[in-house]
Design an enzyme around this catalytic site. Structure first.
Site, PDB file in Angstrom:
ATOM      1  N   GLU A 168       0.835  -1.198   0.000  1.00  0.00           N
ATOM      2  CA  GLU A 168       0.000   0.000   0.000  1.00  0.00           C
ATOM      3  C   GLU A 168       0.878   1.259   0.000  1.00  0.00           C
ATOM      4  O   GLU A 168       1.909   1.306   0.661  1.00  0.00           O
ATOM      5  CB  GLU A 168      -0.877  -0.011   1.256  1.00  0.00           C
TER       6      GLU A 168
ATOM      7  N   LYS B  27      -9.999   1.797  -2.904  1.00  0.00           N
ATOM      8  CA  LYS B  27     -10.410   1.316  -1.588  1.00  0.00           C
ATOM      9  C   LYS B  27     -11.808   1.826  -1.255  1.00  0.00           C
ATOM     10  O   LYS B  27     -12.101   3.017  -1.391  1.00  0.00           O
ATOM     11  CB  LYS B  27      -9.400   1.781  -0.533  1.00  0.00           C
TER      12      LYS B  27
ATOM     13  N   CYS C 217      -5.322  -2.556   3.210  1.00  0.00           N
ATOM     14  CA  CYS C 217      -5.214  -2.278   4.636  1.00  0.00           C
ATOM     15  C   CYS C 217      -6.209  -3.143   5.410  1.00  0.00           C
ATOM     16  O   CYS C 217      -6.196  -4.355   5.281  1.00  0.00           O
ATOM     17  CB  CYS C 217      -5.411  -0.788   4.889  1.00  0.00           C
TER      18      CYS C 217
END
Length: 543
Positions: free
Chosen positions: A289, A361, A411
């Site tokens: 990420e 995301k 995440c």
């Protein structure tokens, strides 16, 4: 209101505090070996369940639940102190206070479950087997209900859900059918069933039925063991050769403008390494990420040309985490994203963010990726690069790589199992679902703490639910490959700079949980609450 908040001062309260702190050790191996996690979790939750069932009333049960879970969350989430104090420059007392206040708030949910369980099915001092069974069922469905609320209310924060302690227990076999919340129901029932065995009764030796709750818990364990032997998915396509890059860039350095170029060059070098002699070349190279700590359009085209050249030289697809800035319908859009490209990809598409293989995301982190209303004052205290990002779409196409289809999550998105399912199911136009799950993360905010191993347990649960392998590429760890049965196939040590070369076999076929999501567990909770409420003993009891 003040009459409700009577704090229990007793040895029972001390026992609950100790048990809650001990439960924090059960969510990942480290302080304890794998084999101890599930048994200890059942035992310490049984300590709480017994206190709740024998409490004077719902108010006392509420406070036992709050004490237990405040201790659990304060110990289990200690790593938030690292991000706020070490990397956010928040004074140590304020950072410690922040961890405690969050833990105390989260503890309100299971505390409410304890009060609800006590209200639904109080356990008489000399209760028969039916009363004990009702008390155990009430504890299980109340706990499951409030865990569901904690995981869904506002943006949800289901970290340290008791189901994650059972990745290696017989109860894990229920994951492909009922998912995490089904395991929560079973684990909470098992703990309560153990607790009711501690309740003394005259002539108990003559009434074998008192062991009915415990017997049902044993049957659930045997059923989970049997289900764990079943194969829920089948191999599809050829295995992929994969390289997972772990850069171990210091969190203090990652966003330092003077060191950004150094970090970028380092990741380029790791991605471009030739495979060791005698080992297959990677078909897929994955970087963590926010490998690029700036928006993609802030980089000159030459940087993207270098990345394309690396992909071409390695004859591989590269997937990396990149914050994207795009203009959509005349409006700026900012997303925490991942992109996939190879040597033939368009430099302009990469730089504009309009590349076809893109994942935005969808489940953003409060305070890290968006600021909840009313909390700007808290964010202003922290010296952490924060952004107000836009959410990605609920369904986004998996990335095609050499016959496999890879579903991204970023995440802590893998904490929300139901949100991963749309990418695994057939797409809206009949597209094939994902055969491999891929998580890219940066847990460098939390040092070499329990957070890394807790996150690994979460990923393992997702593979059990979906019967899909999962890859995880992280900045500081844990970078791993997990098979469809939740077993770690390969891993890098945390806090090291290295590359993990591994092979992953894509899988097809849908588990019952993948088809239905949390609906079966939600129905069990709703039916259980309704049935227990309908049969609740009438009349006021001492409180």
């Amino acid at each position: 209101m003040m009459s409700f908040v009577r704090f229990p001062r007793s040895p029972r309260a001390a026992a609950v505090l100790v048990a809650g702190a001990a439960q924090a050790l059960t969510f990942a191996p480290g302080p304890l070996p794998d084999a101890m996690l599930a048994p200890l979790q059942i035992f310490v939750l049984a300590v709480l369940a017994w206190q709740v069932m024998t409490a004077a009333g719902p108010r006392r049960a509420f406070w036992f639940g709050w004490l237990f879970n405040t201790a659990c969350y304060t110990v289990g989430l200690y790593w938030l102190f690292i991000s706020m104090h070490r990397y956010g420059d928040l004074a140590a007392p304020l950072a410690a206070g922040g961890v405690f206040l969050l833990s105390a708030f989260l503890a309100l949910f299971p505390a409410a479950a304890c009060a609800l369980a006590r209200w639904l099915a109080p356990l008489p001092p000399d209760g028969d087997w039916k009363a004990r069974l009702r008390a155990a069922l009430a504890f299980a469905v109340a706990w499951g209900a409030l865990e569901w609320v904690r995981g869904n209310l506002w943006t949800g924060f289901p970290w340290l859900n008791i189901g994650y302690a059972h990745v290696d227990s017989p109860f894990a076999g229920w994951a492909p059918l009922l998912g995490l919340y089904g395991i929560v129901l079973i684990a909470a029932f098992a703990a309560a069933a153990l607790a009711v065995l501690w309740q003394p009764r005259k002539n108990a030796a003559r009434d074998a039925r008192l062991a009915v709750p415990a017997g049902l818990a044993v049957l659930l364990a045997l059923g989970g063991w049997a289900l764990g032997l079943h194969t829920w998915s089948q191999p599809t396509g050829a295995p992929l050769q994969v390289r997972l890059v772990q850069g171990n860039v210091g969190q203090s350095d990652k966003f330092d403008p003077a060191l950004m170029e150094q970090g970028l060059i380092q990741h380029m070098n790791q991605a471009s390494l030739p495979p060791p002699a005698g080992t297959p070349a990677p078909q897929l190279i994955v970087l963590p990420e926010t490998v690029l700590p700036v928006f993609q359009d802030q980089l000159p085209p030459q940087v993207w040309d270098i990345w394309k050249r690396i992909a071409a030289e390695r004859q591989a697809t590269i997937i990396m985490g990149v914050p994207l800035h795009r203009v959509v319908n005349g409006k700026d859009r900012w997303t925490n994203s991942a992109i996939g490209f190879d040597g033939d990809s368009s430099t302009e598409a990469m730089r504009s963010g309009e590349i076809a293989t893109r994942y935005d995301k969808q489940h953003l982190v409060p305070w890290g990726e968006f600021v909840p209303p009313g909390f700007r004052w808290f964010v202003d205290l922290l010296n952490i690069p924060l952004g107000d990002f836009d959410n990605g779409a609920r369904w986004q196409a998996p990335f095609p790589v050499d016959g496999q289809r890879i579903a991204l999550n970023i995440c802590y998105e893998d904490l929300f199992g139901e949100e991963l399912l749309p990418a695994i199911r057939p797409g809206p136009n009949g597209e094939a679902g994902a055969s491999i799950l891929l998580n890219i993360s940066n847990l460098g905010w939390f040092g070499d703490s329990w957070a890394l191993r807790q996150h690994l347990q979460i990923g393992r649960m997702r593979t059990l639910e979906t019967a899909r392998p999962m890859l995880a590429a992280t900045n500081t760890g844990l970078t791993v490959a997990i098979d469809p049965r939740g077993r770690v196939q390969a891993a890098l040590p945390s806090m090291t700079r290295a590359e993990l070369a591994t092979q992953v076999q894509g899988m097809s076929g849908l588990t019952p949980y993948t088809r239905t999501g949390n609906l079966p567990a939600e129905l069990l909770i709703a039916i259980g609450l309704g049935a227990l409420a309908a049969r609740r003993p009438r009349g006021r009891r001492p409180d």
